[in-house]
Design an enzyme around this catalytic site. Structure first.
Site, PDB file in Angstrom:
ATOM      1  N   LYS A   1     -10.245  -1.446  -2.523  1.00 29.29           N
ATOM      2  CA  LYS A   1     -10.174  -2.110  -1.218  1.00 29.29           C
ATOM      3  C   LYS A   1     -11.419  -1.768  -0.396  1.00 29.29           C
ATOM      4  O   LYS A   1     -11.880  -0.632  -0.464  1.00 29.29           O
ATOM      5  CB  LYS A   1      -8.912  -1.654  -0.475  1.00 29.29           C
ATOM      6  CG  LYS A   1      -7.619  -1.858  -1.256  1.00 29.29           C
ATOM      7  CD  LYS A   1      -6.460  -1.144  -0.572  1.00 29.29           C
ATOM      8  CE  LYS A   1      -5.221  -1.121  -1.449  1.00 29.29           C
ATOM      9  NZ  LYS A   1      -4.113  -0.370  -0.832  1.00 29.29           N
TER      10      LYS A   1
ATOM     11  N   THR B   1      -2.522   1.174  -4.545  1.00 32.24           N
ATOM     12  CA  THR B   1      -3.028   2.280  -3.748  1.00 32.24           C
ATOM     13  C   THR B   1      -4.463   2.634  -4.106  1.00 32.24           C
ATOM     14  O   THR B   1      -4.890   2.425  -5.251  1.00 32.24           O
ATOM     15  CB  THR B   1      -2.135   3.532  -3.919  1.00 32.24           C
ATOM     16  OG1 THR B   1      -2.712   4.642  -3.235  1.00 32.24           O
ATOM     17  CG2 THR B   1      -1.976   3.896  -5.390  1.00 32.24           C
ATOM     18  N   SER B   2      -5.170   3.186  -3.145  1.00 27.15           N
ATOM     19  CA  SER B   2      -6.538   3.647  -3.387  1.00 27.15           C
ATOM     20  C   SER B   2      -6.569   5.049  -3.990  1.00 27.15           C
ATOM     21  O   SER B   2      -7.646   5.577  -4.270  1.00 27.15           O
ATOM     22  CB  SER B   2      -7.338   3.622  -2.078  1.00 27.15           C
ATOM     23  OG  SER B   2      -7.502   2.292  -1.632  1.00 27.15           O
TER      24      SER B   2
ATOM     25  N   ASP C   1       0.869  -1.166   0.000  1.00 21.76           N
ATOM     26  CA  ASP C   1       0.000   0.000   0.000  1.00 21.76           C
ATOM     27  C   ASP C   1       0.915   1.228   0.000  1.00 21.76           C
ATOM     28  O   ASP C   1       2.124   1.114   0.273  1.00 21.76           O
ATOM     29  CB  ASP C   1      -0.888  -0.032   1.248  1.00 21.76           C
ATOM     30  CG  ASP C   1      -1.649   1.258   1.451  1.00 21.76           C
ATOM     31  OD1 ASP C   1      -2.404   1.650   0.546  1.00 21.76           O
ATOM     32  OD2 ASP C   1      -1.461   1.893   2.508  1.00 21.76           O
TER      33      ASP C   1
ATOM     34  N   ASP D   1      -1.432  -0.635   6.089  1.00 19.05           N
ATOM     35  CA  ASP D   1      -1.644   0.031   7.370  1.00 19.05           C
ATOM     36  C   ASP D   1      -3.122   0.150   7.718  1.00 19.05           C
ATOM     37  O   ASP D   1      -3.453   0.643   8.799  1.00 19.05           O
ATOM     38  CB  ASP D   1      -1.042   1.442   7.346  1.00 19.05           C
ATOM     39  CG  ASP D   1      -1.812   2.367   6.412  1.00 19.05           C
ATOM     40  OD1 ASP D   1      -2.230   3.450   6.853  1.00 19.05           O
ATOM     41  OD2 ASP D   1      -2.008   2.000   5.236  1.00 19.05           O
TER      42      ASP D   1
ATOM     43  N   ASP E   1      -0.159   5.164   0.971  1.00 19.16           N
ATOM     44  CA  ASP E   1      -0.396   6.139   2.046  1.00 19.16           C
ATOM     45  C   ASP E   1      -0.466   5.442   3.395  1.00 19.16           C
ATOM     46  O   ASP E   1      -1.293   4.548   3.600  1.00 19.16           O
ATOM     47  CB  ASP E   1      -1.691   6.897   1.782  1.00 19.16           C
ATOM     48  CG  ASP E   1      -1.607   7.751   0.535  1.00 19.16           C
ATOM     49  OD1 ASP E   1      -1.052   8.857   0.607  1.00 19.16           O
ATOM     50  OD2 ASP E   1      -2.067   7.294  -0.531  1.00 19.16           O
TER      51      ASP E   1
END
Length: 218
Positions: free
Chosen positions: A139, A107-108, A18, A164, A20
């Site tokens: 996600k 990543t989102s 991931d 995270d 961030d």
């Protein structure tokens, strides 16, 4: 101890991170952008739940009426693109990306935002970066990690996902991957269902061999 032993005894074909909260600290910028957005659209703080790690489109869909989805999504996207102040690499992130031969980011963030934050943080971008712009479902759906594994040319069941957020750990597990959680943004207890939980990536040593990648605790 059993989960830790199982993970540190394994060998992986690749590692999918991931971004961030895992590789970079963007929390102040994220908070500033979403706080301003919520103020502009008069959304009370109590409406925000555990949305960390979810794509902006999914968050907006939960908070805004359908007729305002596109307008409000465009607004928060612009706010985030305009604010990359103070974004830095998290401990152990640069070393991990420089050491590991087969890595990806899932990543989102949208593609544009991911590129801006990677540049602002100074982390070395891997060849494979999967963003919210590349997938239909974000996600906690496993699609981002499945696509990252596909683009790396590895079996997701032989991948290690590093996250995270609870939504990211769930996504990694749904993809069949092993999971390593860092507690940079989420309480340790909430991430206890991951295979292994550490403070941040500086707690991990990476080992590369002909068989693949393994890890140990420092």
């Amino acid at each position: 101890m059993g989960a830790m032993t199982a993970l540190t005894d394994r060998c992986f074909s690749g590692v999918i991170f991931d971004m961030d909260g895992t590789l970079i600290d963007s929390t102040p910028a994220v908070v500033r952008s979403w706080t301003r957005w919520a103020e502009e659209y008069e959304i009370p703080e109590e409406k925000f739940g555990d949305f960390h790690g979810m794509p902006a489109r999914s968050i907006v869909a939960k908070l805004m009426p359908p007729e305002l989805h596109e307008e409000s999504l465009a607004r928060v996207t612009q706010l985030e693109l305009d604010d990359v102040e103070g974004i830095v690499a998290l401990p152990g992130a640069v070393e991990a990306l420089a050491t590991l031969p087969v890595t990806a980011i899932a990543t989102s963030c949208t593609r544009d935002l991911a590129e801006r934050r990677i540049a602002a943080s100074g982390i070395p971008a891997p060849d494979v970066v999967v963003t919210a712009s590349d997938v239909t479902h974000g996600k906690p759906d496993p699609e981002p990690f499945l696509l990252a594994a596909e683009r790396l040319g590895i079996d997701p069941r032989r991948a290690l996902v590093v996250e995270d957020a609870t939504s990211g750990i769930r996504a990694g597990q749904a993809a069949g991957a092993s999971t390593l959680a860092v507690v940079t943004t989420t309480q340790r207890d909430a991430l206890a269902f991951a295979d292994l939980v550490v403070d941040d990536l500086s707690a991990v040593s990476w080992h590369v061999s002909d068989e693949g990648v393994s890890l140990s605790l420092r």
